[in-house]
Write an enzyme that holds these catalytic residues in place. Structure first.
Site, mmCIF file in Angstrom:
data_model
loop_
_atom_site.group_PDB
_atom_site.id
_atom_site.type_symbol
_atom_site.label_atom_id
_atom_site.label_comp_id
_atom_site.label_asym_id
_atom_site.label_seq_id
_atom_site.Cartn_x
_atom_site.Cartn_y
_atom_site.Cartn_z
ATOM 1 N N GLY A 145 0.817 5.318 -9.624
ATOM 2 C CA GLY A 145 -0.629 5.141 -9.617
ATOM 3 C C GLY A 145 -1.130 4.079 -10.578
ATOM 4 O O GLY A 145 -2.333 3.910 -10.743
ATOM 5 N N ALA A 203 3.367 -2.051 -6.502
ATOM 6 C CA ALA A 203 2.923 -3.338 -5.948
ATOM 7 C C ALA A 203 3.561 -4.496 -6.701
ATOM 8 O O ALA A 203 3.971 -5.496 -6.092
ATOM 9 C CB ALA A 203 1.402 -3.436 -6.009
ATOM 10 N N TRP A 258 1.256 2.301 3.288
ATOM 11 C CA TRP A 258 1.186 1.611 1.995
ATOM 12 C C TRP A 258 1.662 0.166 2.158
ATOM 13 O O TRP A 258 0.999 -0.764 1.708
ATOM 14 C CB TRP A 258 2.032 2.358 0.954
ATOM 15 C CG TRP A 258 1.930 1.793 -0.431
ATOM 16 C CD1 TRP A 258 0.922 1.986 -1.329
ATOM 17 C CD2 TRP A 258 2.874 0.940 -1.083
ATOM 18 N NE1 TRP A 258 1.188 1.304 -2.500
ATOM 19 C CE2 TRP A 258 2.381 0.654 -2.375
ATOM 20 C CE3 TRP A 258 4.097 0.389 -0.691
ATOM 21 C CZ2 TRP A 258 3.061 -0.153 -3.284
ATOM 22 C CZ3 TRP A 258 4.777 -0.413 -1.597
ATOM 23 C CH2 TRP A 258 4.260 -0.677 -2.875
ATOM 24 N N TYR A 259 2.790 -0.025 2.841
ATOM 25 C CA TYR A 259 3.309 -1.378 3.054
ATOM 26 C C TYR A 259 2.387 -2.192 3.967
ATOM 27 O O TYR A 259 2.219 -3.396 3.765
ATOM 28 C CB TYR A 259 4.725 -1.339 3.626
ATOM 29 C CG TYR A 259 5.778 -1.011 2.601
ATOM 30 C CD1 TYR A 259 6.088 -1.907 1.579
ATOM 31 C CD2 TYR A 259 6.472 0.188 2.642
ATOM 32 C CE1 TYR A 259 7.058 -1.611 0.633
ATOM 33 C CE2 TYR A 259 7.444 0.492 1.699
ATOM 34 C CZ TYR A 259 7.728 -0.412 0.703
ATOM 35 O OH TYR A 259 8.687 -0.120 -0.237
ATOM 36 N N PHE A 303 -0.206 -4.310 2.404
ATOM 37 C CA PHE A 303 0.198 -5.607 1.853
ATOM 38 C C PHE A 303 0.397 -6.645 2.948
ATOM 39 O O PHE A 303 0.799 -7.770 2.664
ATOM 40 C CB PHE A 303 1.489 -5.461 1.035
ATOM 41 C CG PHE A 303 1.307 -4.636 -0.199
ATOM 42 C CD1 PHE A 303 0.810 -5.202 -1.361
ATOM 43 C CD2 PHE A 303 1.596 -3.284 -0.191
ATOM 44 C CE1 PHE A 303 0.618 -4.437 -2.496
ATOM 45 C CE2 PHE A 303 1.414 -2.506 -1.318
ATOM 46 C CZ PHE A 303 0.921 -3.084 -2.475
#
Length: 175
Positions: free
Chosen positions: A103, A108, A142-143, A146
């Site tokens: 978190g 990242a 999550w990926y 990006f």
């Protein structure tokens, strides 16, 4: 909040792998039992995020290796302009962050570090993207945040183009 009090190094004997806990038994076990051996044998290279004040403490890690994909698997956004043969990529085999650091943006940062390392290698040997095998839909999403896109035939396997990674690295001043 972005955690910045760390540096990256190739996994080594002095790094305390046994105290690392990301909350996933398989990832913990890989780091504890296989990562250093695979690194030394050259099958998969693992890099760790180490605490600047305690260089034995691992905050996170990632593992990468060269790979290729059949052209038909690659989404059009990445395959456009490529020859119709195997597409050279780098596999992000694993990426994990210790529970105590989750978190804080370290995941990242590790993704960008892995991308930068693979882009640098690709300048010498070729490659167009990072291949990611997500463990589940939440990780997949999550990926995707990006810019990763799913393979044509495997929704939990994604590609993050080096073009996208390069733009993110430039924007963050990490080039």
């Amino acid at each position: 909040m972005m955690f910045t009090d760390w540096h990256e190094a190739a996994i080594g004997k002095t790094h305390n792998r046994m105290n690392f806990d990301c909350g996933d038994a398989d990832l913990n076990q890989f780091l504890q039992r296989h990562a250093r051996q695979n690194h030394e044998k050259g099958t998969t290279k693992t890099y760790v995020a180490l605490d600047n004040s305690d260089v034995t403490r691992i905050h996170g890690f990632y593992s990468v290796s060269p790979a290729s994909l059949i052209y038909a698997q690659v989404p059009g956004a990445i395959s456009k302009g490529l020859g119709r043969y195997d597409v050279p990529v780098f596999r992000l085999g694993r990426l994990a962050v210790d529970k105590s650091m989750q978190g804080q943006g370290l995941g990242a940062q590790l993704l960008l570090s892995a991308g930068k390392r693979c882009i640098q290698a690709a300048l010498q040997v070729g490659g167009v993207a990072l291949l990611i095998d997500a463990k589940n839909k939440q990780v997949c999403d999550w990926y995707k945040g990006f810019g990763a896109v799913p393979l044509n035939d495997q929704p939990l396997s994604l590609l993050l183009s080096f073009k996208t990674l390069y733009a993110a690295l430039s924007a963050s001043g990490r080039l």
